[in-house]
Design an enzyme around this catalytic site. Structure first.
Site, PDB file in Angstrom:
ATOM      1  N   LYS A 168      37.963  38.531  58.732  1.00 38.63           N
ATOM      2  CA  LYS A 168      36.807  38.752  57.846  1.00 38.63           C
ATOM      3  C   LYS A 168      36.155  39.947  58.502  1.00 38.63           C
ATOM      4  O   LYS A 168      35.863  39.882  59.727  1.00 38.63           O
ATOM      5  CB  LYS A 168      35.942  37.681  57.473  1.00 38.63           C
ATOM      6  CG  LYS A 168      36.642  36.510  56.493  1.00 38.63           C
ATOM      7  CD  LYS A 168      36.920  37.095  55.216  1.00 38.63           C
ATOM      8  CE  LYS A 168      37.316  35.766  54.396  1.00 38.63           C
ATOM      9  NZ  LYS A 168      37.631  36.232  53.017  1.00 38.63           N
ATOM     10  N   ASP A 197      39.097  41.622  55.441  1.00 36.44           N
ATOM     11  CA  ASP A 197      38.545  41.461  54.211  1.00 36.44           C
ATOM     12  C   ASP A 197      36.977  41.452  54.104  1.00 36.44           C
ATOM     13  O   ASP A 197      36.481  40.961  54.951  1.00 36.44           O
ATOM     14  CB  ASP A 197      38.599  40.037  53.525  1.00 36.44           C
ATOM     15  CG  ASP A 197      38.369  39.528  52.318  1.00 36.44           C
ATOM     16  OD1 ASP A 197      37.651  40.235  51.731  1.00 36.44           O
ATOM     17  OD2 ASP A 197      38.769  38.502  51.774  1.00 36.44           O
ATOM     18  N   GLU A 223      40.199  44.553  52.393  1.00 35.86           N
ATOM     19  CA  GLU A 223      40.080  44.271  51.015  1.00 35.86           C
ATOM     20  C   GLU A 223      38.797  44.000  50.508  1.00 35.86           C
ATOM     21  O   GLU A 223      37.608  43.727  51.189  1.00 35.86           O
ATOM     22  CB  GLU A 223      40.751  42.532  51.253  1.00 35.86           C
ATOM     23  CG  GLU A 223      40.588  41.726  49.770  1.00 35.86           C
ATOM     24  CD  GLU A 223      41.160  40.354  50.538  1.00 35.86           C
ATOM     25  OE1 GLU A 223      40.991  39.297  49.793  1.00 35.86           O
ATOM     26  OE2 GLU A 223      42.256  40.312  51.321  1.00 35.86           O
ATOM     27  N   GLU A 249      40.695  39.907  43.472  1.00 37.71           N
ATOM     28  CA  GLU A 249      40.484  38.497  43.265  1.00 37.71           C
ATOM     29  C   GLU A 249      39.177  38.289  42.738  1.00 37.71           C
ATOM     30  O   GLU A 249      38.971  37.200  41.970  1.00 37.71           O
ATOM     31  CB  GLU A 249      40.211  37.799  44.893  1.00 37.71           C
ATOM     32  CG  GLU A 249      38.967  38.179  45.348  1.00 37.71           C
ATOM     33  CD  GLU A 249      38.517  37.304  46.601  1.00 37.71           C
ATOM     34  OE1 GLU A 249      37.784  36.507  46.575  1.00 37.71           O
ATOM     35  OE2 GLU A 249      39.098  37.660  47.665  1.00 37.71           O
ATOM     36  N   ASP A 272      44.829  37.341  41.171  1.00 34.18           N
ATOM     37  CA  ASP A 272      44.689  35.804  41.242  1.00 34.18           C
ATOM     38  C   ASP A 272      44.940  35.078  40.037  1.00 34.18           C
ATOM     39  O   ASP A 272      44.223  35.292  39.157  1.00 34.18           O
ATOM     40  CB  ASP A 272      43.126  35.561  41.813  1.00 34.18           C
ATOM     41  CG  ASP A 272      42.990  34.101  42.093  1.00 34.18           C
ATOM     42  OD1 ASP A 272      43.449  33.157  41.513  1.00 34.18           O
ATOM     43  OD2 ASP A 272      42.328  33.714  43.347  1.00 34.18           O
ATOM     44  N   HIS A 299      45.680  36.612  45.790  1.00 39.92           N
ATOM     45  CA  HIS A 299      44.438  36.017  46.685  1.00 39.92           C
ATOM     46  C   HIS A 299      44.719  34.552  46.519  1.00 39.92           C
ATOM     47  O   HIS A 299      44.981  33.879  45.368  1.00 39.92           O
ATOM     48  CB  HIS A 299      43.244  36.645  45.832  1.00 39.92           C
ATOM     49  CG  HIS A 299      41.811  35.585  46.289  1.00 39.92           C
ATOM     50  ND1 HIS A 299      41.435  34.574  45.434  1.00 39.92           N
ATOM     51  CD2 HIS A 299      41.313  35.638  47.573  1.00 39.92           C
ATOM     52  CE1 HIS A 299      40.653  33.989  46.137  1.00 39.92           C
ATOM     53  NE2 HIS A 299      40.263  34.788  47.340  1.00 39.92           N
TER      54      HIS A 299
END
Length: 371
Positions: A168, A197, A223, A249, A272, A299
């Site tokens: 992250k 992400d 992401e 997502e 997703d 996702h």
């Protein structure tokens, strides 16, 4: 024709087993709506979706008050017709997460029912492109985790045969993100993928700046760098960097994906199945991505997405975040860092019915029977 005779809805709350934080939120709860549909032949299928802590009660009310009553008595084999009818019936509340999550719970149950009746696993019924897919892990890369622990987790994942780890990003200053990512890259070398992400945490100028600083790290992707509805911002970012941009997502319509793909605003599609509204629209997005020569790396929901990634030729990665351990009798099969879809008919999820019943929240448990 096999009429839908009986529908049962439940919701289970599954607290995450590890602390999950990102640039904008904490993942505090995993509300899991579960729908079981039984047809006139006595065959049944079970589907589900999820939240990350809010909206579960709204999903359940939408199911019980509006969607489930509409499918009673319908032909369970006509999955596309049912999905389209429900989409039009909820036109005033689409496009968005609550409606999509409710649609997905029904649609995945219908696909499970269809696959079970045909005696086929979902990955074969939906295309059967391959019998396994590579994994990357996310669970050890949350934003609060310090660099040393990030490195340890990535090394463990590499040793287990995983192809990558997701880290992250979104610390207050780019130097902090860069230091964390650089520590992992030094440890794992060049042959191991690092996904990142941002969870929609940046504005365009900052996203472009950070992508520039990250360029030397050869990231697999960045992401959700920007708010999901900012297509133009993603176009600007994608043109400014060689690092792939991943989205999906937080997109809830096949047309949203069309806009991103047609404008070159993404290079990895992370559709997703819960947030797009089910398997029916998921496959449409995946096939559209194939037409644009784009990979699909969905996702979350690994227990379901393993079958869908293996169904389509452009399915690239499965994201490893265990979700259903407390509700199943066996987990997703992993061999040398590869996710292997179940050969059992249906979605390939071995539900522990006793555990589901025991952990269901009484306020959201209802049964419906056709007249």
């Amino acid at each position: 024709m096999a009429r839908i005779e009986h529908v049962e809805i439940r919701m289970v709350d599954l607290p995450p087993k590890v602390k999950r934080t990102d640039a904008i939120q904490s993942f505090v709860s995993q509300e899991t709506p579960i729908v079981t549909i039984t047809d006139a032949d006595g065959a049944s299928g079970t589907g589900y979706s999820y939240t990350i802590g809010t909206g579960g009660s709204s999903v359940m009310r939408l199911l019980s008050d509006h969607l489930v009553p509409r499918i009673l008595g319908q032909d369970a084999d006509r999955v596309e017709a049912i999905w389209r009818d429900l989409e039009y019936a909820t036109h005033a509340t689409t496009i968005g997460a609550i409606t999509a999550l409710a649609l997905a719970a029904i649609d995945t149950a219908l696909w499970d029912l269809r696959a079970r009746k045909q005696g086929l696993p979902l990955w074969v019924l939906a295309g059967g492109a391959k019998d396994r897919a590579p994994l990357y892990t996310t669970e050890g890369g949350w934003l609060h985790i310090e660099p040393e622990a990030l490195v340890d987790d990535a090394l463990a994942a590499r040793s287990a045969g995983f192809r990558g780890s997701k880290i992250k990003i979104g610390r207050p200053h780019v130097s902090e993100d860069l230091a964390r990512l650089s520590a992992v890259r030094r440890a794992v070398g060049d042959g191991f993928e690092i996904m990142t992400d941002a969870n929609q945490g940046f504005l365009v100028d900052e996203a472009i700046r950070r992508a520039g600083r990250f360029g030397e790290l050869d990231l697999a992707w960045i992401e959700e760098p920007l708010p999901a509805d900012d297509v133009e911002g993603h176009v600007r970012l994608a043109r400014s960097t060689a690092t792939p941009i991943a989205v999906g997502e937080s997109l809830y319509s096949i047309r949203h994906f069309r806009d991103y793909m047609a404008r070159g605003a993404c290079s990895v599609v992370q559709v997703d199945v819960a947030r797009i509204g089910g398997i029916t629209p998921w496959l449409k997005v995946a096939h559209a991505a194939e037409a644009f020569d784009l990979p699909v790396s969905p996702h979350f929901l690994m227990e379901l997405h393993v079958s869908l990634v293996c169904a389509v030729p452009n399915g690239k990665y499965v994201e490893y975040i265990p979700q259903l351990e407390d509700l199943t009798t066996e987990g997703m099969r992993v061999e040398d860092g590869m996710a292997v879809p179940s050969s059992a008919p249906g979605l390939g999820i071995a539900w522990d019915r006793a555990a589901v019943e025991r952990r269901s929240l009484p306020a959201f448990t209802r049964t419906f029977t056709a007249a």
